[in-house]
Design a protein around this motif. Structure first.
Motif, PDB file in Angstrom:
ATOM      1  N   ARG A 189       0.841  -1.193   0.000  1.00 21.87           N
ATOM      2  CA  ARG A 189       0.000   0.000   0.000  1.00 21.87           C
ATOM      3  C   ARG A 189       0.875   1.242   0.000  1.00 21.87           C
ATOM      4  NH1 ARG A 189      -2.571  -1.407   5.497  1.00 21.87           N
ATOM      5  NH2 ARG A 189      -0.387  -2.045   5.673  1.00 21.87           N
ATOM      6  N   ARG A 190       0.397   2.278  -0.624  1.00 20.39           N
ATOM      7  CA  ARG A 190       1.169   3.512  -0.703  1.00 20.39           C
ATOM      8  C   ARG A 190       0.264   4.718  -0.440  1.00 20.39           C
ATOM      9  NH1 ARG A 190       6.098   2.708  -3.303  1.00 20.39           N
ATOM     10  NH2 ARG A 190       6.308   0.732  -4.408  1.00 20.39           N
ATOM     11  N   GLY A 191       0.909   5.847  -0.244  1.00 23.94           N
ATOM     12  CA  GLY A 191       0.210   7.123  -0.194  1.00 23.94           C
ATOM     13  C   GLY A 191      -0.945   7.168   0.781  1.00 23.94           C
ATOM     14  N   GLU A 192      -2.063   7.684   0.292  1.00 27.44           N
ATOM     15  CA  GLU A 192      -3.215   7.913   1.149  1.00 27.44           C
ATOM     16  C   GLU A 192      -3.791   6.622   1.704  1.00 27.44           C
ATOM     17  OE1 GLU A 192      -7.585  10.136   1.004  1.00 27.44           O
ATOM     18  OE2 GLU A 192      -6.198  10.301  -0.681  1.00 27.44           O
ATOM     19  N   VAL A 193      -3.771   5.553   0.930  1.00 18.89           N
ATOM     20  CA  VAL A 193      -4.306   4.273   1.403  1.00 18.89           C
ATOM     21  C   VAL A 193      -3.542   3.797   2.633  1.00 18.89           C
ATOM     22  CG1 VAL A 193      -4.639   1.847   0.831  1.00 18.89           C
ATOM     23  CG2 VAL A 193      -5.139   3.599  -0.879  1.00 18.89           C
ATOM     24  N   GLU A 224      -1.645   5.688   4.659  1.00 20.01           N
ATOM     25  CA  GLU A 224      -1.844   6.643   5.754  1.00 20.01           C
ATOM     26  C   GLU A 224      -3.180   6.420   6.451  1.00 20.01           C
ATOM     27  OE1 GLU A 224      -1.191  10.681   4.697  1.00 20.01           O
ATOM     28  OE2 GLU A 224       0.901  10.353   4.088  1.00 20.01           O
ATOM     29  N   ARG A 225      -4.224   6.135   5.673  1.00 18.81           N
ATOM     30  CA  ARG A 225      -5.537   5.881   6.273  1.00 18.81           C
ATOM     31  C   ARG A 225      -5.482   4.637   7.162  1.00 18.81           C
ATOM     32  NH1 ARG A 225      -8.225   9.826   7.000  1.00 18.81           N
ATOM     33  NH2 ARG A 225      -9.860   8.384   7.594  1.00 18.81           N
ATOM     34  N   ARG A 271      -6.173   4.802  11.123  1.00 18.73           N
ATOM     35  CA  ARG A 271      -7.242   3.968  11.670  1.00 18.73           C
ATOM     36  C   ARG A 271      -6.709   3.081  12.786  1.00 18.73           C
ATOM     37  NH1 ARG A 271      -8.950   2.314   7.288  1.00 18.73           N
ATOM     38  NH2 ARG A 271      -7.783   0.355   7.107  1.00 18.73           N
ATOM     39  N   ARG A 307       6.344   9.594   8.373  1.00 18.99           N
ATOM     40  CA  ARG A 307       5.200  10.505   8.275  1.00 18.99           C
ATOM     41  C   ARG A 307       4.967  11.280   9.568  1.00 18.99           C
ATOM     42  NH1 ARG A 307       4.743   6.324   4.943  1.00 18.99           N
ATOM     43  NH2 ARG A 307       3.498   6.482   3.033  1.00 18.99           N
ATOM     44  N   TRP A 308       5.154  10.613  10.699  1.00 16.41           N
ATOM     45  CA  TRP A 308       4.922  11.238  12.000  1.00 16.41           C
ATOM     46  C   TRP A 308       6.154  10.998  12.868  1.00 16.41           C
ATOM     47  CZ3 TRP A 308       1.232   7.998   9.670  1.00 16.41           C
ATOM     48  CH2 TRP A 308       0.133   8.681   9.129  1.00 16.41           C
ATOM     49  N   ASP A 321      -8.042  13.215  13.008  1.00 19.42           N
ATOM     50  CA  ASP A 321      -8.749  12.501  11.949  1.00 19.42           C
ATOM     51  C   ASP A 321     -10.104  12.010  12.441  1.00 19.42           C
ATOM     52  OD1 ASP A 321      -8.544  11.257   9.215  1.00 19.42           O
ATOM     53  OD2 ASP A 321      -8.836   9.441  10.385  1.00 19.42           O
TER      54      ASP A 321
END
Length: 208
Positions: free
Chosen positions: A17-21, A23-24, A28, A61-62, A75
């Motif tokens: 998985r990459r990007g927004e997927v 990160e979501r 979650r 990312r964090w 979120d």
């Protein structure tokens, strides 16, 4: 007997998985961890296992535990759908009740802990505060803008200070009065005696 995989053991075998997927999935997982163990037990290792990824991916990312927890809280806090019943009073009551539930819930407790934890990271704290406040203002302005379009509110009321006066008064109930839960009668009073008279169109009788 085949080995039973624990959370995250086989994340390298899962579809990449990459990007927004991705990160979501991480956000979650972080939200679920906060809900289960609170901030005290919150850890990057546990989030990575739950999300099926690794710590390095999360840290890209964090940069800290506080940053990830804050992003997850933000979120979740802003995920509620904006009410749109066609009636300003009903929408405002729904918004304020949701805010009251959120402040009194574990989300509110977590936010207080995060605020304490992030005192050593003032830049992050300021960023989170500004983003949460900005998002809240946008939601109330959207609600009020719809009411203006329906003729239920006056265009002059479309300012951040007026649009958010109800939720500001709600926060004061918690901060100044020290209550743990605001009764629904208080929420109704804020909307009916302060918010609606402030934003509704003036009548000829009001001008007399």
């Amino acid at each position: 007997m085949p080995h039973k995989a624990s959370r995250g053991d086989d994340h390298r075998k899962a579809p990449r998985r990459r990007g927004e997927v991705l990160e979501r999935a991480i956000l979650r997982a972080a939200s679920e961890e906060l809900a289960e163990v609170g901030y005290v037990g919150f850890g990057i290792d546990r989030v990575a296992a739950r999300a099926g990824t690794n710590k390095t991916t999360i840290y890209r990312r964090w940069p800290s535990r506080a940053a990830l927890a804050t992003a997850a809280f933000r979120d979740t806090a802003l995920a509620d759908d904006l009410p749109d019943t066609g009636d300003l009073r009903a929408d405002a009551l729904a918004m304020l009740r949701a805010a009251a539930e959120r402040i009194a819930s574990r989300q509110g407790e977590i936010l207080q802990v995060l605020a304490t934890e992030m005192r050593s990271e003032p830049e992050l704290m300021a960023e989170v505060r500004d983003e949460l406040i900005g998002a809240g203002i946008t939601r109330w302005l959207t609600l009020l803008g719809r009411a203006v379009a329906r003729g239920q509110a006056r265009p002059e009321a479309l300012s951040p200070r007026i649009a958010t006066v109800a939720v500001d008064l709600l926060r004061n109930e918690y901060l100044l009065r020290g209550v743990t839960a605001v009764p629904d009668t208080t929420i109704i009073e804020i909307i009916d005696t302060i918010y609606l008279p402030l934003v509704r169109p003036h009548t000829e009788q009001d001008d007399e």
